[in-house]
Design a protein around this motif. Sequence first.
Motif, PDB file in Angstrom:
ATOM      1  N   LYS A  96     -13.784 -14.981  -5.449  1.00 57.98           N
ATOM      2  CA  LYS A  96     -15.224 -15.104  -5.631  1.00 57.98           C
ATOM      3  C   LYS A  96     -15.936 -14.785  -4.312  1.00 57.98           C
ATOM      4  O   LYS A  96     -16.988 -14.163  -4.304  1.00 57.98           O
ATOM      5  CB  LYS A  96     -15.549 -16.545  -6.077  1.00 57.98           C
ATOM      6  CG  LYS A  96     -17.000 -16.757  -6.470  1.00 57.98           C
ATOM      7  CD  LYS A  96     -17.293 -16.090  -7.800  1.00 57.98           C
ATOM      8  CE  LYS A  96     -18.763 -16.160  -8.159  1.00 57.98           C
ATOM      9  NZ  LYS A  96     -19.616 -15.368  -7.287  1.00 57.98           N
ATOM     10  N   LYS A  97     -15.380 -15.260  -3.195  1.00 56.14           N
ATOM     11  CA  LYS A  97     -15.983 -14.987  -1.879  1.00 56.14           C
ATOM     12  C   LYS A  97     -15.209 -13.891  -1.146  1.00 56.14           C
ATOM     13  O   LYS A  97     -15.787 -12.989  -0.577  1.00 56.14           O
ATOM     14  CB  LYS A  97     -15.969 -16.263  -1.021  1.00 56.14           C
ATOM     15  CG  LYS A  97     -16.684 -17.434  -1.647  1.00 56.14           C
ATOM     16  CD  LYS A  97     -18.171 -17.325  -1.461  1.00 56.14           C
ATOM     17  CE  LYS A  97     -18.837 -18.605  -1.944  1.00 56.14           C
ATOM     18  NZ  LYS A  97     -20.297 -18.462  -2.023  1.00 56.14           N
ATOM     19  N   ILE A  98     -13.897 -14.049  -1.133  1.00 54.07           N
ATOM     20  CA  ILE A  98     -13.052 -13.076  -0.433  1.00 54.07           C
ATOM     21  C   ILE A  98     -12.036 -12.527  -1.413  1.00 54.07           C
ATOM     22  O   ILE A  98     -11.239 -13.271  -1.963  1.00 54.07           O
ATOM     23  CB  ILE A  98     -12.272 -13.740   0.725  1.00 54.07           C
ATOM     24  CG1 ILE A  98     -13.206 -14.566   1.605  1.00 54.07           C
ATOM     25  CG2 ILE A  98     -11.530 -12.690   1.535  1.00 54.07           C
ATOM     26  CD1 ILE A  98     -12.486 -15.359   2.673  1.00 54.07           C
ATOM     27  N   SER A  99     -12.080 -11.241  -1.644  1.00 52.12           N
ATOM     28  CA  SER A  99     -11.067 -10.686  -2.528  1.00 52.12           C
ATOM     29  C   SER A  99     -10.265  -9.654  -1.757  1.00 52.12           C
ATOM     30  O   SER A  99     -10.574  -9.346  -0.613  1.00 52.12           O
ATOM     31  CB  SER A  99     -11.691 -10.085  -3.774  1.00 52.12           C
ATOM     32  OG  SER A  99     -12.338  -8.902  -3.445  1.00 52.12           O
ATOM     33  N   MET A 100      -9.255  -9.143  -2.403  1.00 53.80           N
ATOM     34  CA  MET A 100      -8.304  -8.338  -1.647  1.00 53.80           C
ATOM     35  C   MET A 100      -7.724  -7.214  -2.501  1.00 53.80           C
ATOM     36  O   MET A 100      -7.484  -7.376  -3.691  1.00 53.80           O
ATOM     37  CB  MET A 100      -7.180  -9.268  -1.174  1.00 53.80           C
ATOM     38  CG  MET A 100      -6.143  -8.595  -0.332  1.00 53.80           C
ATOM     39  SD  MET A 100      -5.189  -9.838   0.579  1.00 53.80           S
ATOM     40  CE  MET A 100      -3.949  -8.770   1.295  1.00 53.80           C
ATOM     41  N   VAL A 101      -7.524  -6.074  -1.857  1.00 52.52           N
ATOM     42  CA  VAL A 101      -6.789  -4.980  -2.495  1.00 52.52           C
ATOM     43  C   VAL A 101      -5.458  -4.908  -1.770  1.00 52.52           C
ATOM     44  O   VAL A 101      -5.414  -4.757  -0.555  1.00 52.52           O
ATOM     45  CB  VAL A 101      -7.546  -3.643  -2.359  1.00 52.52           C
ATOM     46  CG1 VAL A 101      -6.738  -2.519  -2.992  1.00 52.52           C
ATOM     47  CG2 VAL A 101      -8.904  -3.746  -3.013  1.00 52.52           C
ATOM     48  N   PHE A 102      -4.385  -5.064  -2.521  1.00 51.44           N
ATOM     49  CA  PHE A 102      -3.075  -5.138  -1.880  1.00 51.44           C
ATOM     50  C   PHE A 102      -2.513  -3.752  -1.597  1.00 51.44           C
ATOM     51  O   PHE A 102      -2.904  -2.755  -2.188  1.00 51.44           O
ATOM     52  CB  PHE A 102      -2.105  -5.923  -2.751  1.00 51.44           C
ATOM     53  CG  PHE A 102      -2.377  -7.395  -2.774  1.00 51.44           C
ATOM     54  CD1 PHE A 102      -1.758  -8.247  -1.884  1.00 51.44           C
ATOM     55  CD2 PHE A 102      -3.278  -7.930  -3.685  1.00 51.44           C
ATOM     56  CE1 PHE A 102      -2.013  -9.600  -1.904  1.00 51.44           C
ATOM     57  CE2 PHE A 102      -3.546  -9.282  -3.711  1.00 51.44           C
ATOM     58  CZ  PHE A 102      -2.912 -10.123  -2.817  1.00 51.44           C
ATOM     59  N   GLN A 103      -1.535  -3.762  -0.717  1.00 52.14           N
ATOM     60  CA  GLN A 103      -0.931  -2.522  -0.242  1.00 52.14           C
ATOM     61  C   GLN A 103      -0.287  -1.720  -1.364  1.00 52.14           C
ATOM     62  O   GLN A 103      -0.511  -0.538  -1.510  1.00 52.14           O
ATOM     63  CB  GLN A 103       0.114  -2.881   0.808  1.00 52.14           C
ATOM     64  CG  GLN A 103       0.786  -1.682   1.421  1.00 52.14           C
ATOM     65  CD  GLN A 103       1.547  -2.082   2.665  1.00 52.14           C
ATOM     66  OE1 GLN A 103       1.559  -3.243   3.047  1.00 52.14           O
ATOM     67  NE2 GLN A 103       2.167  -1.131   3.303  1.00 52.14           N
ATOM     68  N   SER A 104       0.547  -2.410  -2.151  1.00 49.59           N
ATOM     69  CA  SER A 104       1.201  -1.695  -3.230  1.00 49.59           C
ATOM     70  C   SER A 104       0.648  -2.187  -4.549  1.00 49.59           C
ATOM     71  O   SER A 104       0.709  -3.371  -4.849  1.00 49.59           O
ATOM     72  CB  SER A 104       2.706  -1.928  -3.182  1.00 49.59           C
ATOM     73  OG  SER A 104       3.230  -1.658  -4.461  1.00 49.59           O
ATOM     74  N   ALA A 105       0.136  -1.262  -5.329  1.00 50.71           N
ATOM     75  CA  ALA A 105      -0.448  -1.676  -6.601  1.00 50.71           C
ATOM     76  C   ALA A 105       0.563  -1.569  -7.725  1.00 50.71           C
ATOM     77  O   ALA A 105       0.300  -1.964  -8.855  1.00 50.71           O
ATOM     78  CB  ALA A 105      -1.654  -0.809  -6.920  1.00 50.71           C
ATOM     79  N   MET A 106       1.753  -1.053  -7.411  1.00 51.99           N
ATOM     80  CA  MET A 106       2.720  -0.757  -8.464  1.00 51.99           C
ATOM     81  C   MET A 106       3.019  -1.973  -9.346  1.00 51.99           C
ATOM     82  O   MET A 106       3.135  -1.872 -10.546  1.00 51.99           O
ATOM     83  CB  MET A 106       4.039  -0.256  -7.853  1.00 51.99           C
ATOM     84  CG  MET A 106       4.003   1.174  -7.367  1.00 51.99           C
ATOM     85  SD  MET A 106       3.079   2.284  -8.431  1.00 51.99           S
ATOM     86  CE  MET A 106       4.241   2.512  -9.772  1.00 51.99           C
ATOM     87  N   ASN A 107       3.166  -3.118  -8.698  1.00 51.76           N
ATOM     88  CA  ASN A 107       3.659  -4.279  -9.428  1.00 51.76           C
ATOM     89  C   ASN A 107       2.654  -5.420  -9.387  1.00 51.76           C
ATOM     90  O   ASN A 107       3.003  -6.575  -9.476  1.00 51.76           O
ATOM     91  CB  ASN A 107       4.988  -4.693  -8.767  1.00 51.76           C
ATOM     92  CG  ASN A 107       5.780  -5.630  -9.635  1.00 51.76           C
ATOM     93  OD1 ASN A 107       5.558  -5.702 -10.837  1.00 51.76           O
ATOM     94  ND2 ASN A 107       6.681  -6.378  -9.021  1.00 51.76           N
ATOM     95  N   ILE A 108       1.393  -5.059  -9.205  1.00 50.12           N
ATOM     96  CA  ILE A 108       0.430  -6.087  -8.905  1.00 50.12           C
ATOM     97  C   ILE A 108      -0.227  -6.650 -10.164  1.00 50.12           C
ATOM     98  O   ILE A 108      -0.856  -7.691 -10.154  1.00 50.12           O
ATOM     99  CB  ILE A 108      -0.598  -5.494  -7.957  1.00 50.12           C
ATOM    100  CG1 ILE A 108      -1.124  -6.583  -7.074  1.00 50.12           C
ATOM    101  CG2 ILE A 108      -1.707  -4.808  -8.668  1.00 50.12           C
ATOM    102  CD1 ILE A 108      -1.391  -6.095  -5.748  1.00 50.12           C
ATOM    103  N   LEU A 109      -0.046  -5.925 -11.268  1.00 49.79           N
ATOM    104  CA  LEU A 109      -0.653  -6.377 -12.517  1.00 49.79           C
ATOM    105  C   LEU A 109       0.440  -6.951 -13.404  1.00 49.79           C
ATOM    106  O   LEU A 109       1.568  -6.460 -13.411  1.00 49.79           O
ATOM    107  CB  LEU A 109      -1.331  -5.194 -13.206  1.00 49.79           C
ATOM    108  CG  LEU A 109      -2.472  -4.583 -12.393  1.00 49.79           C
ATOM    109  CD1 LEU A 109      -2.833  -3.207 -12.922  1.00 49.79           C
ATOM    110  CD2 LEU A 109      -3.682  -5.495 -12.432  1.00 49.79           C
ATOM    111  N   ASN A 110       0.083  -7.988 -14.123  1.00 48.17           N
ATOM    112  CA  ASN A 110       1.032  -8.614 -15.035  1.00 48.17           C
ATOM    113  C   ASN A 110       1.462  -7.596 -16.099  1.00 48.17           C
ATOM    114  O   ASN A 110       0.635  -7.125 -16.875  1.00 48.17           O
ATOM    115  CB  ASN A 110       0.362  -9.826 -15.690  1.00 48.17           C
ATOM    116  CG  ASN A 110       1.327 -10.641 -16.513  1.00 48.17           C
ATOM    117  OD1 ASN A 110       2.426 -10.190 -16.809  1.00 48.17           O
ATOM    118  ND2 ASN A 110       0.907 -11.839 -16.877  1.00 48.17           N
ATOM    119  N   PRO A 111       2.764  -7.243 -16.138  1.00 49.89           N
ATOM    120  CA  PRO A 111       3.206  -6.160 -17.016  1.00 49.89           C
ATOM    121  C   PRO A 111       3.036  -6.436 -18.509  1.00 49.89           C
ATOM    122  O   PRO A 111       3.038  -5.499 -19.294  1.00 49.89           O
ATOM    123  CB  PRO A 111       4.692  -6.005 -16.664  1.00 49.89           C
ATOM    124  CG  PRO A 111       5.084  -7.267 -15.995  1.00 49.89           C
ATOM    125  CD  PRO A 111       3.860  -7.788 -15.331  1.00 49.89           C
TER     126      PRO A 111
END
Lengths: 330, 329
Positions: A96-111
């Motif tokens: 909500k205040k601080i969000s983040m884009v991670f380095q590897s997006a390959m496995n970042i979403l619940n499959p």
Amino acid sequence: MSEDILTVKNLETDYSLDNGGFVRAIRSLNVELQKGETLALVGESGSGKSTLALSIMRLIDKPNKIADGEIILHDSDGDTSILELGENALRRIRWKKISMVFQSAMNILNPVMRIEDQFIDTFEAHSMPGDYSDRIDKYLTIAGLGTKVRRLYPHQLSGGMKQRVSIALALSCEPEILIADEPTTALDVVVQREILFELKQLKTSLNLSIIFITHDLSVASAVADRIGIFYAGRLVEIGRKNDVIAKPGHPYAKLLLGSIVTLSTERGKNLSSLEGSPPDLSKEIIGCSFYDRCPSRVKQCLSYDLYPVEVGDNHYVECLRAKELLESTV
Amino acid sequence: MITRRYLVVRTTYAIVTAFIAITINFLLPRLIPGNPADVILFANYHYIPPGKAKLLEAQFGLTTNNLGIEFYDYLKQLFLHFNLGLSFSYYPATVAQLIESHLPWTLYLLGVSILLSSVLGVIVGRWIGWRAGSRSESVTSSIFIGLTSLPYFWLAIIFILLFAFMIPIFPLAGSFAITVTPGLTISFISSVITHSLLPIITLVITTFPAFALTMRNTMVNQNKEDYLMMARARGLPRHVIEKKYAARNAILPVTTHIVLAFGYIVAGAFFVEVVFSYQGIGYLLYKAVTSYDYPLVDGIFLMITITVIIANFLADMLYAILDPRVELR
């Protein structure tokens, strides 16, 4: 001078080792993020850039720990000390205040969940107002994706699309601070360029403050307002983009800049290279951590109690000889 | 997602597997040394009258000494008339009749046990997995490791000894009391339930801990997944992360484990039936094997095979529903 939105003071983050010891990945680090700016943090692998990002999000898990320091968020609700928050209060700050884009997006979403459901549970967690469906479409569009993506599962997306989804997710709760941890490293240059361009535009339109982590100086110079150079868990130089690139004060920063090939690099010119490797962070480092590899080292560097030297307007260098070296090159 | 292609290919696999199984099931008992006619005659006359032996062999269709012709007849009878032949040992009852009267008991025992141990395994495993490292977790896990190494039949004997013989709270054997008449009456149903409790408990206790441990391990590994860190970074509440992220993904390998353990559970159920003299297929099979009852053994094997194939097919469908990534490779 503009207003700060995030202050990191004396941060020390440790990774514990199997033998009971630990690696101090962040060493008494001080940095502040100004409202509306993009601060690029540049450094080689293992220099502590990502650890800083994870520390700010408080995603450092046991047995690793944040040993010391303060991280303070300054916003409309006043000052919040992130390291002192309880689980629930922390949960509400995250995204909500601080969000983040991670380095590897390959496995970042619940499959096993559709993209839209992963947006919806984020919205529910933060009791976002308004129509969730409209909000999903809005941010998918902003991230350069079609709205059809929402019905898909992560495995049906390409790497670039996943990274765009994660950007859309990161923006969807309208955070004040976005931490982008090498968001384009895993992507090819064409997609990289598009995403950088979009981030730059979004920053202005959404009034974001961005911490952009990269090991690529050319990417940093493309997106940043200020650049900070990381070495062995410390910020060795920080200043406005043009100052750091044109007049790097720290010997490490100089060598780093000298190692870049650009289209305008003359043929036959030798690129600078760096002998040796970074110091062992599981041991105590006395004096300057760059001493072993530094071409300009003097004996006093070993007894130097590190502090930033102001070498120009808002341009700080953590080197005993910073001023002397800068003058000698001019 | 179950696509049309997925359904067609899985169905084809099931049918081919069933055919191969039928062939093997036909061959196996015929490779056992001995002759059923001799066994029956010896049991009745204590010697083997030559003329009578020929007569019985002819009646059983054992005259040709040609496996090919026997197999052809077998397939023809099976597919055209669902005729599995006459039982040698329960003569003149047909195999189909015997299976029909014994199968429901086994299906009940197996169905309840598998359902209970899967559900229990997943729930308990999720609970201990999410608390991995705590004292209660390490105690539970150690106990479960011990439980997985108990053999079915041993536990069954111990249970009979303890809870039916020394402390007679459960009946010793059988599937219902001889004093009640089968029918949809309360006394019959309650008798069936009390008779089945010990066998079911035996099966559940010996199977669910393995499922729970698998679930625990996959739950623990979920913590290393990027999507779990991302879920925490997104500020999702802990219970949502546990349920929709960790458990939801951890259940996939557990499903595979349960499906693979299926044959093992069927075998376990048979042992348990024999120990409890429970009148299911396992008990019937035991009788059939000890009396060289080829057609009955064949029929039962066929039944088991078909059941397991159907169960595997259903598991494939379940897996496709649980995991959107499951597609044909």
